[in-house]
Design an enzyme around this catalytic site. Structure first.
Site, PDB file in Angstrom:
ATOM      1  N   HIS A 124       0.866  -1.178   0.000  1.00  0.00           N
ATOM      2  CA  HIS A 124       0.000   0.000   0.000  1.00  0.00           C
ATOM      3  C   HIS A 124       0.901   1.226   0.000  1.00  0.00           C
ATOM      4  CE1 HIS A 124      -2.817   2.982   1.722  1.00  0.00           C
ATOM      5  NE2 HIS A 124      -3.800   2.172   1.389  1.00  0.00           N
ATOM      6  N   ASP A 201       3.209  -4.675   8.090  1.00  0.00           N
ATOM      7  CA  ASP A 201       1.962  -3.923   7.950  1.00  0.00           C
ATOM      8  C   ASP A 201       0.810  -4.926   8.039  1.00  0.00           C
ATOM      9  OD1 ASP A 201      -0.349  -2.707   7.030  1.00  0.00           O
ATOM     10  OD2 ASP A 201       0.542  -1.908   5.199  1.00  0.00           O
ATOM     11  N   GLN A 204      -4.491  -5.375   6.824  1.00  0.00           N
ATOM     12  CA  GLN A 204      -5.457  -6.297   6.237  1.00  0.00           C
ATOM     13  C   GLN A 204      -5.474  -7.652   6.935  1.00  0.00           C
ATOM     14  OE1 GLN A 204      -7.756  -5.596   4.002  1.00  0.00           O
ATOM     15  NE2 GLN A 204      -7.021  -3.496   3.846  1.00  0.00           N
ATOM     16  N   LYS A 227     -10.305  -1.699  10.705  1.00  0.00           N
ATOM     17  CA  LYS A 227     -10.328  -2.912   9.891  1.00  0.00           C
ATOM     18  C   LYS A 227     -10.775  -4.134  10.708  1.00  0.00           C
ATOM     19  CE  LYS A 227      -7.763  -0.886   6.502  1.00  0.00           C
ATOM     20  NZ  LYS A 227      -8.144  -0.601   5.121  1.00  0.00           N
ATOM     21  N   CYS A 365      -4.842   2.301  -3.737  1.00  0.00           N
ATOM     22  CA  CYS A 365      -3.604   2.846  -3.150  1.00  0.00           C
ATOM     23  C   CYS A 365      -2.426   1.899  -3.341  1.00  0.00           C
ATOM     24  CB  CYS A 365      -3.788   3.165  -1.670  1.00  0.00           C
ATOM     25  SG  CYS A 365      -4.922   4.526  -1.364  1.00  0.00           S
TER      26      CYS A 365
END
Length: 407
Positions: A124, A201, A204, A227, A365
């Protein structure tokens, strides 16, 4: 067959009763943000209605109650990630904020000209731009792990990149655009072999995969509350205690200080050294309720059900003539990106919205990833535990309508 009562779960999310263009809402934009259960909405209202106060600095009843609720969320996040120490959890404004914190503190202090930072093609923009900025400032070199046509990282190429020049690796756990699950334990192990530190990261991954930062041996791990059925504007950074202690403060202000004079300031202990100013108290308080909700359903149960949705949707969408699923990684979460021959993704999104179906369209993104795939963007359907097989059938019917209207 799932052991979860999906109809009962759906009743916990009041937004699912909304009508969009006169149609029942079908919400397939969960990779962008998840909807919020009543327990989270009630927690927000309860804080503002019954014990709204600033935290840590007050001795009155409301301040102490707010402080206790705030710190309970930090403990819930510690357990959610299986961090060893509570003070390893830094409360942030989200994943982007956490990545920037590490880049601007650890990166600025410990990286120098000629050092190499590795990211991947799947990132991202939030895990690209902060490192580009650091490279421009410090003279570091940014290197990128390639992917194959299925959307899997090419690990052999990653291993070739690693050397004594590699000082930092920052990769996504799960691709927001394709749903690819990266083999981050291997990535971390290989990076550590050359002495590099690793940030993951987890934006998700947090709602789909059980995360154990100790087993992974991650140096840093970041995610966003919105999220995982929690509020927006709140997230967390996990960092190993010794690394966080070695890093300078990120922002200056109240709370992150121990003592201030006009001549010199001394800084607070972890985790408060990185938490300047009045925080997003209500949303921090509410995230505990989102985590409790997930724990109540059982992450393994959620993952199993979402996999059922993914398998069914993949089968049904694959049968649509002219539709191509983008991203066929070996390991995926419940995300399907697709393109339709001769139809722009934005047109797909607009026509589906007219039918009450919310999907995300565009580059998500991840413009460098789209360039690698030689497409301008995709339509993306992403599923959560409150979605159903019947809703996927509506998506399939909706796509057929798109084709009739456009072609």
């Amino acid at each position: 067959m799932s052991i979860l009562d999906i109809n009962k779960i759906r009743q916990d999310f009041p937004i699912l009763d909304e009508k969009i263009n006169g149609k029942n809402l079908v919400y397939f934009d969960n990779a962008a943000t998840t909807q919020k259960p009543l327990v989270v909405l009630d927690a927000l209202a309860n804080y503002y209605g019954h014990y709204n106060a600033n935290i840590h600095r007050g001795i009155h009843f409301l301040a102490e109650k707010a402080t206790s609720a705030f710190e309970e969320s930090r403990t819930a996040i510690q357990q959610f990630l299986n961090a060893k120490y509570k003070e390893e959890i830094i409360l942030t404004y989200g994943t982007t904020d956490g990545i920037n914190l590490v880049a601007q503190t650890y990166g600025r202090k410990f990286l120098k000209e000629g050092d190499e930072i590795i990211i991947s093609t799947l990132e991202h923009h939030s895990n690209i731009v902060p490192w580009q900025m650091l490279c421009e400032e410090k003279g570091c070199i940014l290197r990128v792990i390639p992917i194959d046509d299925n959307g899997d990282l090419i690990l052999e190429e990653y291993e070739k990149m690693l050397s004594e020049k590699t000082k930092f690796v920052s990769v996504v756990h799960v691709s927001n655009a394709l749903g690819t699950i990266n083999p981050i334990k291997i990535i971390i192990e290989k990076a550590h072999e050359v002495g590099a530190k690793v940030l993951i990261d987890g934006a998700q991954a947090a709602s789909h995969i059980t995360i154990d930062v100790q087993t992974l041996d991650a140096d840093f791990y970041v995610f966003s509350a919105h999220k995982i059925f929690g509020p927006t504007g709140m997230g967390a950074l996990y960092g190993k205690k010794d690394l966080l202690n070695a890093m300078p403060p990120y922002r200056g202000g109240g709370e992150m200080i121990k003592e201030v004079t006009f001549e010199k300031t001394t800084y607070n202990e972890l985790p408060y050294k990185f938490e300047a100013g009045t925080p997003n108290i209500a949303d921090v308080v509410a995230v505990k309720f989102a985590i409790d909700y997930i724990n109540g359903l059982g992450k393994a149960n959620i993952a199993a059900y979402e996999d059922e949705l993914l398998v069914y949707a993949t089968q049904q969408l694959s049968e649509i003539e002219g539709l191509r699923i983008v991203g066929q990684a070996k390991e995926k979460v419940s995300v399907i990106s697709f393109v339709l021959d001769g139809i722009h993704p934005q047109d797909v999104g607009v026509i589906l919205d007219q039918q009450g179906i919310a999907v995300r369209t565009g580059h998500h993104c991840t413009q460098p990833l789209m360039s690698r795939l030689k497409i301008p963007g995709t339509s993306r359907a992403s599923f959560a535990v409150y979605n159903t097989i019947e809703e996927i059938d509506k998506l399939v019917a909706g796509i057929h309508k798109v084709k009739k209207m456009v072609l």
